[in-house]
Design an enzyme around this catalytic site. Structure first.
Site, PDB file in Angstrom:
ATOM      1  N   LYS A 117     -19.601  26.523  41.906  1.00 42.20           N
ATOM      2  CA  LYS A 117     -20.346  24.628  42.609  1.00 42.20           C
ATOM      3  C   LYS A 117     -18.813  25.481  43.439  1.00 42.20           C
ATOM      4  CE  LYS A 117     -21.900  20.826  41.816  1.00 42.20           C
ATOM      5  NZ  LYS A 117     -22.378  20.257  41.107  1.00 42.20           N
ATOM      6  N   GLY A 136     -23.233   4.147  40.148  1.00 44.81           N
ATOM      7  CA  GLY A 136     -23.961   4.772  40.931  1.00 44.81           C
ATOM      8  C   GLY A 136     -24.895   4.659  41.634  1.00 44.81           C
ATOM      9  N   VAL A 137     -25.325   4.378  42.035  1.00 47.14           N
ATOM     10  CA  VAL A 137     -27.090   4.344  42.726  1.00 47.14           C
ATOM     11  C   VAL A 137     -27.260   4.652  43.622  1.00 47.14           C
ATOM     12  CG1 VAL A 137     -27.357   2.683  41.686  1.00 47.14           C
ATOM     13  CG2 VAL A 137     -27.135   1.803  43.915  1.00 47.14           C
ATOM     14  N   GLY A 138     -26.770   6.083  44.236  1.00 46.82           N
ATOM     15  CA  GLY A 138     -27.268   7.159  45.088  1.00 46.82           C
ATOM     16  C   GLY A 138     -28.654   7.645  44.794  1.00 46.82           C
ATOM     17  N   HIS A 139     -28.739   8.926  45.186  1.00 47.96           N
ATOM     18  CA  HIS A 139     -29.956   9.988  45.028  1.00 47.96           C
ATOM     19  C   HIS A 139     -29.955   9.856  43.708  1.00 47.96           C
ATOM     20  CE1 HIS A 139     -30.051  11.361  48.849  1.00 47.96           C
ATOM     21  NE2 HIS A 139     -28.860  11.936  49.232  1.00 47.96           N
ATOM     22  N   VAL A 140     -29.609   9.985  42.862  1.00 48.15           N
ATOM     23  CA  VAL A 140     -30.225  10.444  41.273  1.00 48.15           C
ATOM     24  C   VAL A 140     -29.243   9.100  40.851  1.00 48.15           C
ATOM     25  CG1 VAL A 140     -29.597  11.233  38.949  1.00 48.15           C
ATOM     26  CG2 VAL A 140     -28.909  13.110  41.199  1.00 48.15           C
ATOM     27  N   GLY A 141     -29.212   8.334  40.497  1.00 46.35           N
ATOM     28  CA  GLY A 141     -29.167   6.918  40.618  1.00 46.35           C
ATOM     29  C   GLY A 141     -29.980   5.498  40.480  1.00 46.35           C
TER      30      GLY A 141
END
Length: 366
Positions: free
Chosen positions: A92, A192-197
């Protein structure tokens, strides 16, 4: 030129103590004065193959926090690849900075040079704070990058596949906790509602779940709320909601001494890495509270599966089919944990380590 910077340490631990704690093979500190780049690349284990893991860009409070994050994240990638049956090791990287302000073409290409200098030991990809466009810039300097746009022969944004795997793991956890994997009518809080969320919320909305969301970006909250009918709640308020499922999809460590006393859910299943602040302490604590925990590095492996398939010849249907198996793997982990009287995270780690050790023995035989 790599410039090593003095790094703050936690609890009197030296940098080398932190690196050796989980048997990391290599940690590289990257600094470029011209672009302002400050990054850390962690390679945890390469027994199964080259270390693959995304590059995260975040405004860390300190260099010590960034180091702690990259060490925990790279270790998680080792277990994620192993438990998913992939021929990859764990790595990472983190870049210290504001992803909305500090990035530029030169910045990302300079980072790509550092990746190139690792000669294939580390393959990078997209993560929090980085995009497929950033991967394009990195690709200009090194071939050791995945998650490229489909126009370049890559697999594109891995977020939908990550969300799908998280969804599969959540359904398996629901089956364990409620006797049915249906999420219809279930109250689910998504942190968290970014790309994945965001993609996860879409899947939950299709099952007619009652969804509560929070995020640091208000514009993103409004967008997701209006699109899927989710209710917006405060950043701290989300821990006190009376819900069936808590889904952490932002940064790690949100299951800790404070939140465990507040959470009222029966299931924790999300896409965030390292959700348990202290695995040895909070894993058993979840059992005591009667909460079914879906191990993070197992159920969020869809993105890695998607990127790996890009390396061996991308096929979207195959990537989704392999990701769907996370449902069965999750149930297997629950069964192992119950059989051996250990918490779910420990069971998942045990299964991953077993594969690494067995393949390590195969490769040591001539």
């Amino acid at each position: 030129m790599v410039e090593l910077k003095e790094v703050e340490v936690k609890k009197d631990k030296s940098v080398f103590d932190q690196i050796s704690e989980h048997n990391h093979e290599k940690v590289v500190f990257c600094h470029d004065k011209e672009t302002g780049l400050k990054a850390i690349i962690g390679i945890h284990n390469t027994v199964l193959g080259p270390a693959l893991g995304g590059t995260r860009m975040w405004s860390y409070a300190s260099e010590a926090e960034a180091l702690d994050d990259v060490l925990r994240l790279s270790r998680g990638m080792t277990y994620k690849a192993a438990i998913s049956g992939l021929n990859l090791g764990g790595g990472k990287a983190v870049i210290i900075g504001d992803a909305k302000k500090d990035k530029s073409e030169a910045f990302m290409r300079r980072y790509g040079r550092f990746v190139k200098n690792l000669n294939g030991a580390y393959i990078t990809a997209e993560d929090v704070g980085t995009t497929t466009k950033d991967m394009e810039y990195i690709r200009m300097e090194t071939e050791h990058v995945a998650g490229l746009p489909e126009s370049m022969g890559g697999s594109g944004d891995p977020s939908p596949v990550t969300a799908y795997g998280t969804y599969m793991g959540m359904k398996a956890a629901a089956k364990k906790a409620f006797g049915s994997d249906s999420l219809e009518g279930k109250k689910i809080s998504v942190q968290g509602v970014g790309h994945v969320g965001g993609y996860l919320v879409e899947l939950l909305a299709k099952e007619n779940a009652q969804i509560f969301i929070t995020d640091i970006y208000e514009d993103r909250l409004r967008e997701v709320s209006e699109k899927y009918g989710a209710k917006v709640v405060g950043m701290d308020e989300i821990y006190d909601l009376d819900v069936d499922i808590y889904s952490p999809c932002a940064l790690g460590g949100t299951v800790n001494d404070d939140t465990l006393n507040r959470l009222k859910c029966q299931v924790i299943a999300g896409s965030a890495n390292n959700q348990l602040r202290d695995e040895k302490l909070h894993g058993p604590a979840l059992i005591e509270k009667g909460i079914v925990y879906a191990p993070d590095f197992l159920i969020n492996a869809g993105g890695l599966i998607n990127v790996y398939s890009e390396l061996i010849g991308y096929n979207r249907e195959s990537a989704y089919a392999q990701t769907e198996r996370i449902y069965g793997y999750t149930l297997d982990i629950f069964e192992l944990a119950e059989k051996e009287g250990i918490h779910n995270q420990a069971a998942a780690m045990k299964m991953a380590k077993k594969r690494i050790e067995s393949i390590g023995k195969v490769r040591s035989t001539y």
